[in-house]
Scaffold this active site. Structure first.
Site, PDB file in Angstrom:
ATOM      1  N   CYS A   1      13.141  25.008   2.601  1.00 35.10           N
ATOM      2  CA  CYS A   1      12.218  25.634   1.645  1.00 35.10           C
ATOM      3  C   CYS A   1      11.363  24.547   0.978  1.00 35.10           C
ATOM      4  CB  CYS A   1      12.993  26.388   0.566  1.00 35.10           C
ATOM      5  SG  CYS A   1      14.253  27.507   1.195  1.00 35.10           S
ATOM      6  N   MET A   2      10.505  24.956   0.059  1.00 31.57           N
ATOM      7  CA  MET A   2       9.680  23.980  -0.642  1.00 31.57           C
ATOM      8  C   MET A   2      10.535  23.018  -1.476  1.00 31.57           C
ATOM      9  SD  MET A   2       6.577  24.559  -3.357  1.00 31.57           S
ATOM     10  CE  MET A   2       5.587  25.569  -2.278  1.00 31.57           C
ATOM     11  N   ASP A   3      11.575  23.553  -2.120  1.00 35.15           N
ATOM     12  CA  ASP A   3      12.350  22.743  -3.059  1.00 35.15           C
ATOM     13  C   ASP A   3      13.830  22.611  -2.696  1.00 35.15           C
ATOM     14  OD1 ASP A   3       9.987  22.807  -4.786  1.00 35.15           O
ATOM     15  OD2 ASP A   3      10.547  24.906  -5.105  1.00 35.15           O
TER      16      ASP A   3
ATOM     17  N   HIS B   1      -6.498  -7.209  12.808  1.00 33.87           N
ATOM     18  CA  HIS B   1      -5.293  -6.367  12.774  1.00 33.87           C
ATOM     19  C   HIS B   1      -4.924  -5.960  14.198  1.00 33.87           C
ATOM     20  CE1 HIS B   1      -2.291  -3.853  10.979  1.00 33.87           C
ATOM     21  NE2 HIS B   1      -2.863  -2.711  11.275  1.00 33.87           N
TER      22      HIS B   1
ATOM     23  N   LYS C   1       0.848  -1.202   0.000  1.00 31.54           N
ATOM     24  CA  LYS C   1       0.000   0.000   0.000  1.00 31.54           C
ATOM     25  C   LYS C   1       0.881   1.249   0.000  1.00 31.54           C
ATOM     26  CE  LYS C   1      -0.362  -0.357   5.046  1.00 31.54           C
ATOM     27  NZ  LYS C   1      -1.223  -0.800   6.159  1.00 31.54           N
TER      28      LYS C   1
ATOM     29  N   TYR D   1      14.664  31.634   4.032  1.00 30.07           N
ATOM     30  CA  TYR D   1      13.554  32.467   4.498  1.00 30.07           C
ATOM     31  C   TYR D   1      13.721  32.819   5.969  1.00 30.07           C
ATOM     32  CZ  TYR D   1      11.188  31.084   0.190  1.00 30.07           C
ATOM     33  OH  TYR D   1      10.863  30.869  -1.119  1.00 30.07           O
TER      34      TYR D   1
ATOM     35  N   ARG E   1       0.994 -10.917   7.073  1.00 29.97           N
ATOM     36  CA  ARG E   1       0.837  -9.713   6.230  1.00 29.97           C
ATOM     37  C   ARG E   1       1.928  -8.715   6.578  1.00 29.97           C
ATOM     38  NH1 ARG E   1      -4.361  -9.684   8.665  1.00 29.97           N
ATOM     39  NH2 ARG E   1      -3.753  -7.709   9.606  1.00 29.97           N
TER      40      ARG E   1
ATOM     41  N   ARG F   1     -11.027  -0.049  14.768  1.00 28.33           N
ATOM     42  CA  ARG F   1     -11.060   0.624  13.467  1.00 28.33           C
ATOM     43  C   ARG F   1     -12.059  -0.127  12.609  1.00 28.33           C
ATOM     44  NH1 ARG F   1      -5.281   1.439  10.539  1.00 28.33           N
ATOM     45  NH2 ARG F   1      -5.749  -0.656   9.841  1.00 28.33           N
TER      46      ARG F   1
HETATM   47  C1  LIG Z   1      -0.473  -1.807   6.799  1.00 29.93           C
HETATM   48  C2  LIG Z   1      -1.078  -3.064   7.264  1.00 29.93           C
HETATM   49  C3  LIG Z   1      -0.272  -4.206   7.485  1.00 29.93           C
HETATM   50  C4  LIG Z   1       1.243  -4.168   7.412  1.00 29.93           C
HETATM   51  O1  LIG Z   1       1.762  -3.589   8.599  1.00 29.93           O
HETATM   52  P1  LIG Z   1       3.342  -3.522   8.867  1.00 29.93           P
HETATM   53  O2  LIG Z   1       3.445  -3.022  10.266  1.00 29.93           O
HETATM   54  O3  LIG Z   1       3.886  -2.541   7.882  1.00 29.93           O
HETATM   55  O4  LIG Z   1       3.892  -4.878   8.667  1.00 29.93           O
HETATM   56  C5  LIG Z   1      -0.913  -5.384   7.796  1.00 29.93           C
HETATM   57  N1  LIG Z   1      -2.263  -5.443   7.917  1.00 29.93           N
HETATM   58  C6  LIG Z   1      -3.057  -4.363   7.750  1.00 29.93           C
HETATM   59  C7  LIG Z   1      -4.520  -4.491   7.917  1.00 29.93           C
HETATM   60  C8  LIG Z   1      -2.490  -3.137   7.421  1.00 29.93           C
HETATM   61  O5  LIG Z   1      -3.279  -2.077   7.270  1.00 29.93           O
END
Ligand SMILES: *Cc1c(COP(=O)(O)O)cnc(C)c1O
Length: 380
Positions: A309-311, A164, A37, A264, A220, A135
């Protein structure tokens, strides 16, 4: 690797990603979902996804439907789970792209089912259980009736159940074990309702690395596949290594006279003749204005002076410092190193935010592409 044409760029070592994925599969002794992601935690989702699959990952995880569609458009055919929320308006594209959806609400699930029916298909879903994250997810006591409803909805094909963890990165393991216990209750209630999913999963990187009970059928892992630590309380295994370096070429190097303001607000003022280097990286690249910031140049750590700065941002140079000379913001140079964790500490945040915050305009350059696939290597 080609010398990048851009003023600043991110280098991603795909061999490090492959190594980390192989190591995590070995350590957890489970199939792995590579979480890509947020543009692969800033590393580039498509390149990371391919490297992870080459190294044996079974699944890819994304947060949004659009991220999954992007992978499909790039030709990635592996199973992809949208871990987060999919809106009814996104469901059609997600189903057509054969993405699996997180299911945690009946109203949304009915909308997915209607879209699937209109497409004359079924939609693969993973029921998400809220075991203590607060969540997305159905509460354990609702899991039984939710499962019954899902099983009676013919367009829904339940291929997974997951939860999670909120606190797997902490020193204390007890809160995570309590979540596992609640998840097990939910799994039992689901089983009693006839839900027998192929995939039960819970572990993020922190849990996959150190809580064997959390591993279930699949881990995951996000942050650890990038060689970054999920926690400041325990180190990563030595066999994992960071894949990302953030670099720039010095944009200017010149002597300023005494009593000359830099950037700045003129917060930094030269005392004598000082050699000032300009680095073409600013807050619009994801380099925080609030700092404090340091960079590597000539194998030495230098403080960023004046406002970012921005850049651009500026440093006081030791003798030398030629235009084009390599500056390292994250990574190694001549034996010195600035880690994403160190930057996070300076910014008062976590390494996750440092790497995901690197802006899209910073090109990603890939090293260590697998020569056996024609798809590796994406010069800017
Ligand atoms: C982002 C996420 C993960 C991965 O988490 P890490 O700490 O980066 O390993 C696993 N499960 C869910 C639901 C997530 O949102």
């Amino acid at each position: 690797m080609r010398t990048p044409a851009a003023p600043t760029w991110v280098e991603v070592d795909l061999e490090a990603i492959r190594n980390n994925v192989r190591e995590l599969i070995r350590i957890a002794d489970r199939p792995l979902m590579a979480v890509v992601k947020a543009n692969g935690y800033g590393h580039g989702a498509v390149a990371v996804a391919r490297a992870a699959l080459e190294a044996g990952a079974s699944w890819l995880g994304v947060a949004r439907s659009s991220e999954g569609v992007e992978l499909r458009q790039a030709g990635v055919r592996a199973p992809i789970l949208i871990l987060g929320a999919t809106t009814p308006a996104e469901a059609e594209a997600a189903i057509s792209s054969e993405l699996s959806l997180a299911l945690y609400d009946r109203g949304l699930g009915e909308a997915y089912a209607r879209r699937a029916a209109a497409l004359n298909r079924r939609v693969s879903v993973h029921i998400k259980v809220d075991s203590g994250m607060g969540r997305l997810g159905v509460l354990p006591e609702e899991a039984g009736s939710f499962g019954k409803w899902a099983m009676q909805t013919p367009e829904l094909s339940v291929e997974g159940v997951f939860t999670h963890f909120a606190r797997a990165d902490e020193r204390e393991v007890a809160p995570t074990l309590a979540q596992i216990a609640r998840f097990r209750e939910a799994l039992e209630a689901l089983r009693d309702s006839g839900v027998r999913p192929r995939w039960t999963h819970a572990a993020n990187s922190a849990a996959a690395l150190r809580i064997p009970e959390a591993r279930f059928d699949l881990c995951r892992t996000g942050i650890a596949i990038y060689g970054l630590s999920p926690s400041r309380h325990f180190p990563l295994p030595q066999s994992l290594r960071p894949a990302l370096a953030w670099k720039a070429g010095l944009a200017s190097s010149k002597d300023l006279p005494p009593d000359w303001g830099v950037s700045y607000g003129g917060e930094y003022v030269t005392r004598t003749v000082e050699r000032i280097g300009v680095i073409p990286v600013g807050y619009a690249d994801g380099w925080r204005r609030s700092g404090p910031n340091q960079v590597l140049l000539g194998g030495r750590k230098l403080d960023v002076i004046g406002r970012v700065c921005m850049d651009y941002c500026m440093v006081r140079l030791p003798a030398g410092g030629a235009i084009g000379e390599e500056v390292v913001l994250v990574g190694s140079q001549e034996g010195e190193r600035i880690s994403a964790e160190e930057v996070a500490l300076r910014w008062g945040t976590i390494n996750y935010e440092v790497v995901t915050g690197i802006a899209a305009r910073v090109p990603r350059v890939y090293v260590g592409a697998d020569p056996s696939t024609s798809q590796g290597g994406f010069p800017p």
